[in-house]
Design a protein around this motif. Sequence first.
Motif, PDB file in Angstrom:
ATOM      1  N   TYR A  32       0.847  -1.192   0.000  1.00 43.12           N
ATOM      2  CA  TYR A  32       0.000   0.000   0.000  1.00 43.12           C
ATOM      3  C   TYR A  32       0.883   1.242   0.000  1.00 43.12           C
ATOM      4  O   TYR A  32       1.929   1.274   0.650  1.00 43.12           O
ATOM      5  N   ASP A  33       0.473   2.228  -0.743  1.00 43.01           N
ATOM      6  CA  ASP A  33       1.193   3.489  -0.767  1.00 43.01           C
ATOM      7  C   ASP A  33       0.205   4.631  -0.585  1.00 43.01           C
ATOM      8  O   ASP A  33      -0.951   4.419  -0.206  1.00 43.01           O
ATOM      9  N   LYS A  34       0.630   5.846  -0.864  1.00 45.55           N
ATOM     10  CA  LYS A  34      -0.211   7.017  -0.636  1.00 45.55           C
ATOM     11  C   LYS A  34      -1.440   7.036  -1.535  1.00 45.55           C
ATOM     12  O   LYS A  34      -2.399   7.746  -1.262  1.00 45.55           O
ATOM     13  N   TYR A  35      -1.421   6.220  -2.615  1.00 49.72           N
ATOM     14  CA  TYR A  35      -2.532   6.247  -3.568  1.00 49.72           C
ATOM     15  C   TYR A  35      -3.605   5.201  -3.248  1.00 49.72           C
ATOM     16  O   TYR A  35      -4.795   5.471  -3.351  1.00 49.72           O
ATOM     17  N   ASN A  36      -3.186   3.983  -2.867  1.00 51.03           N
ATOM     18  CA  ASN A  36      -4.163   2.897  -2.708  1.00 51.03           C
ATOM     19  C   ASN A  36      -4.416   2.480  -1.266  1.00 51.03           C
ATOM     20  O   ASN A  36      -5.129   1.513  -1.021  1.00 51.03           O
ATOM     21  N   HIS A  37      -3.838   3.188  -0.323  1.00 47.15           N
ATOM     22  CA  HIS A  37      -4.025   2.799   1.077  1.00 47.15           C
ATOM     23  C   HIS A  37      -5.516   2.818   1.423  1.00 47.15           C
ATOM     24  O   HIS A  37      -6.236   3.758   1.089  1.00 47.15           O
ATOM     25  N   PRO A  38      -6.018   1.757   2.097  1.00 43.66           N
ATOM     26  CA  PRO A  38      -7.462   1.651   2.383  1.00 43.66           C
ATOM     27  C   PRO A  38      -8.042   2.825   3.160  1.00 43.66           C
ATOM     28  O   PRO A  38      -9.195   3.200   2.953  1.00 43.66           O
ATOM     29  N   GLY A  56      -5.642   6.540   1.283  1.00 49.50           N
ATOM     30  CA  GLY A  56      -5.353   6.625  -0.144  1.00 49.50           C
ATOM     31  C   GLY A  56      -5.891   7.905  -0.770  1.00 49.50           C
ATOM     32  O   GLY A  56      -7.032   8.297  -0.536  1.00 49.50           O
ATOM     33  N   THR A  57      -5.062   8.545  -1.593  1.00 56.99           N
ATOM     34  CA  THR A  57      -5.437   9.821  -2.207  1.00 56.99           C
ATOM     35  C   THR A  57      -6.068   9.669  -3.584  1.00 56.99           C
ATOM     36  O   THR A  57      -6.581  10.639  -4.133  1.00 56.99           O
ATOM     37  N   ASP A  58      -6.005   8.467  -4.165  1.00 57.53           N
ATOM     38  CA  ASP A  58      -6.537   8.241  -5.514  1.00 57.53           C
ATOM     39  C   ASP A  58      -7.785   7.364  -5.418  1.00 57.53           C
ATOM     40  O   ASP A  58      -7.712   6.183  -5.084  1.00 57.53           O
ATOM     41  N   ALA A  59      -8.933   7.935  -5.731  1.00 51.31           N
ATOM     42  CA  ALA A  59     -10.204   7.212  -5.588  1.00 51.31           C
ATOM     43  C   ALA A  59     -10.279   5.988  -6.489  1.00 51.31           C
ATOM     44  O   ALA A  59     -10.985   5.030  -6.168  1.00 51.31           O
ATOM     45  N   LEU A  63      -5.588  -3.689  -4.370  1.00 55.67           N
ATOM     46  CA  LEU A  63      -4.228  -4.171  -4.549  1.00 55.67           C
ATOM     47  C   LEU A  63      -3.754  -3.906  -5.968  1.00 55.67           C
ATOM     48  O   LEU A  63      -4.538  -3.903  -6.917  1.00 55.67           O
ATOM     49  N   TYR A  64      -2.447  -3.706  -6.115  1.00 53.87           N
ATOM     50  CA  TYR A  64      -1.871  -3.485  -7.434  1.00 53.87           C
ATOM     51  C   TYR A  64      -1.608  -4.824  -8.130  1.00 53.87           C
ATOM     52  O   TYR A  64      -1.137  -5.776  -7.497  1.00 53.87           O
ATOM     53  N   PRO A  65      -1.878  -4.938  -9.433  1.00 50.14           N
ATOM     54  CA  PRO A  65      -1.617  -6.192 -10.148  1.00 50.14           C
ATOM     55  C   PRO A  65      -0.125  -6.472 -10.265  1.00 50.14           C
ATOM     56  O   PRO A  65       0.669  -5.560 -10.484  1.00 50.14           O
ATOM     57  N   GLN A  66       0.246  -7.750 -10.107  1.00 45.33           N
ATOM     58  CA  GLN A  66       1.641  -8.153 -10.277  1.00 45.33           C
ATOM     59  C   GLN A  66       1.824  -8.899 -11.595  1.00 45.33           C
ATOM     60  O   GLN A  66       2.714  -8.577 -12.370  1.00 45.33           O
ATOM     61  N   TYR A  67       0.976  -9.908 -11.829  1.00 45.57           N
ATOM     62  CA  TYR A  67       1.001 -10.621 -13.111  1.00 45.57           C
ATOM     63  C   TYR A  67      -0.384 -10.536 -13.742  1.00 45.57           C
ATOM     64  O   TYR A  67      -1.393 -10.732 -13.065  1.00 45.57           O
ATOM     65  N   MET A  68      -0.420 -10.261 -15.042  1.00 41.09           N
ATOM     66  CA  MET A  68      -1.696 -10.183 -15.751  1.00 41.09           C
ATOM     67  C   MET A  68      -1.512 -10.682 -17.169  1.00 41.09           C
ATOM     68  O   MET A  68      -0.392 -10.717 -17.704  1.00 41.09           O
ATOM     69  N   THR A  69      -2.625 -11.092 -17.790  1.00 41.69           N
ATOM     70  CA  THR A  69      -2.556 -11.639 -19.143  1.00 41.69           C
ATOM     71  C   THR A  69      -3.650 -11.060 -20.014  1.00 41.69           C
ATOM     72  O   THR A  69      -4.707 -10.635 -19.521  1.00 41.69           O
ATOM     73  N   ILE A  70      -3.376 -11.057 -21.319  1.00 42.91           N
ATOM     74  CA  ILE A  70      -4.395 -10.723 -22.311  1.00 42.91           C
ATOM     75  C   ILE A  70      -4.236 -11.709 -23.473  1.00 42.91           C
ATOM     76  O   ILE A  70      -3.124 -12.161 -23.753  1.00 42.91           O
ATOM     77  N   PRO A  71      -5.319 -12.085 -24.136  1.00 42.20           N
ATOM     78  CA  PRO A  71      -5.203 -13.001 -25.280  1.00 42.20           C
ATOM     79  C   PRO A  71      -4.590 -12.286 -26.484  1.00 42.20           C
ATOM     80  O   PRO A  71      -4.859 -11.100 -26.720  1.00 42.20           O
ATOM     81  N   VAL A  72      -3.762 -12.996 -27.230  1.00 46.92           N
ATOM     82  CA  VAL A  72      -3.156 -12.439 -28.450  1.00 46.92           C
ATOM     83  C   VAL A  72      -3.178 -13.503 -29.541  1.00 46.92           C
ATOM     84  O   VAL A  72      -3.402 -14.689 -29.271  1.00 46.92           O
ATOM     85  N   LYS A  73      -2.936 -13.055 -30.753  1.00 48.27           N
ATOM     86  CA  LYS A  73      -2.799 -13.972 -31.881  1.00 48.27           C
ATOM     87  C   LYS A  73      -1.322 -14.095 -32.223  1.00 48.27           C
ATOM     88  O   LYS A  73      -0.562 -13.145 -32.056  1.00 48.27           O
ATOM     89  N   GLU A  74      -0.947 -15.257 -32.712  1.00 50.94           N
ATOM     90  CA  GLU A  74       0.442 -15.440 -33.104  1.00 50.94           C
ATOM     91  C   GLU A  74       0.806 -14.437 -34.192  1.00 50.94           C
ATOM     92  O   GLU A  74       0.070 -14.248 -35.152  1.00 50.94           O
TER      93      GLU A  74
END
Length: 509
Positions: free
Chosen positions: A136-142, A145-148, A154-165
Amino acid sequence: MRNKIFAGIISGILACMIFLYGILSFTGHLVSANEKILSSGTYSVDGILRSATSNQASMGNAAIAKPMQIIADGDQIYLRMECKALTTSLGTAQFTGYLGAFHYFPGWKGGSSGYELPKNEAPVAASVKSYYKNVYDKYNHPQTGTDAKVKGKLYPQYMTIPVKERESEIWVQVYVPVMEEISKGSGLQYARLQLDWDTLKQISTEIPEDMKEEEEDSTDKDSLQNSSIDSSKNTSTSSSKNTSDKLDVNNLKDGIYSVSGQMLKIDKETRSMANEAVGHTIKLAVKKGKYYLTLDFKGLEINSQFGYLSNLKYFISGYSLDQYGAPKGSVKEVSIDSYQKDSEGNRVRDRFGTNYPDKVTFPLIKEALSDGYVPLKVFVPIMESISSGSGTQPVFLKLDWSTLKSVTGESVFKDTDTTRKGLSSGGLGSSSLIAGTGNLKAPLSSETIIGDTQDMLKSSDNSQSIIEISESNTVSTEEGETPNAASSVISILVSLVGMFYKGKSRGVF
């Protein structure tokens, strides 16, 4: 006779070489065009997140680890991205944070120009596979947090999107709280994710464990597409006049008028950082049928630090737009009516310079009478000090003609925000506030901060800031790689030609 036979054989071999090479090359193109499916496993691939409106790196580029990964699972292919903290310095202040959200636009290719923003396309949230736990930081603290948009999330660590070869470009939208703090409205940006498939290398025949089970994405699934756009459309339309008394902007009598205006980025929708450095009640003077605008500048505040616009130019009538939507054409200097002065009446001087304009006047071009857009070019010294060449940015002054009013006197144009006028000679850069934590890995460029060419982030790590695509035609023979079939056949045929030459030299033919 022997020479004729030899020449015939050589000609036949060369003809076969050309024919086979053509067949195999054409077949290779067909295979590429039909997008053959990768064998299951995990691959590494280089890539870059570029700005939507230029070939510069996007502000979010340094928030994604490189190389990225391609995950092939049966007939499904995914791009797997690891998010990391990014830090930027502005003067003596540092800002650190994480990527808050990531969306993509399936099927969008940039329209007819290749650079059109996907305004009417529905963004799809990336699938978050894991989050940074207890970060948690100044933006996302429960609680604080200063950013609505990210408070309590929580901040994402790993994420995926579908792609074509072989899909080389995907239009996306990112949200970075750090940039939202630096300049309101600049945290949410369109970008183009580009993949260099020539760098694809298999690193495992397995797929990551987090890809085997779907994890619910707690990131806000609602579209962030319009949040910054809507914020730029809150111009007041109130007027003391009835509709029947509405002024005809094309036929104004000599006199003084007021009109609301905002500085926008070249997408003509989101606010530019320069918007905070200009008064929004703008003076329009009509003299002998000619129209003139007067802008009132003030200090540009960024997290308790101050700076000024030092130069402004206007595009003359007949300008056009480049492929990114930026104005191009002839420009002229504005007339400086007064300069920024400190409390002692001296011209403001800081470590970036002096002679900063307070009020400037320039002719209103005819195009703006119909569409309300006034193309300008601004120069901000602090941005230039951070990244050479980035201090100059194109913007549009958007005039809301529905607010046009005839006025008497100058009181309506008086700037009531005196805290940002005539600052002391200390100028910008005296603050040493630190926002958040993290290592200085990938500083944002000033182009991202001012945002006029829409958020441009440059990494200090060259591997993260640009894709180097090799133009070499050399066939790779590294371990685990297979030489190109066409090249192999040609090599064999060339060897045969050599054998015939040797045979001739020895009297065999």
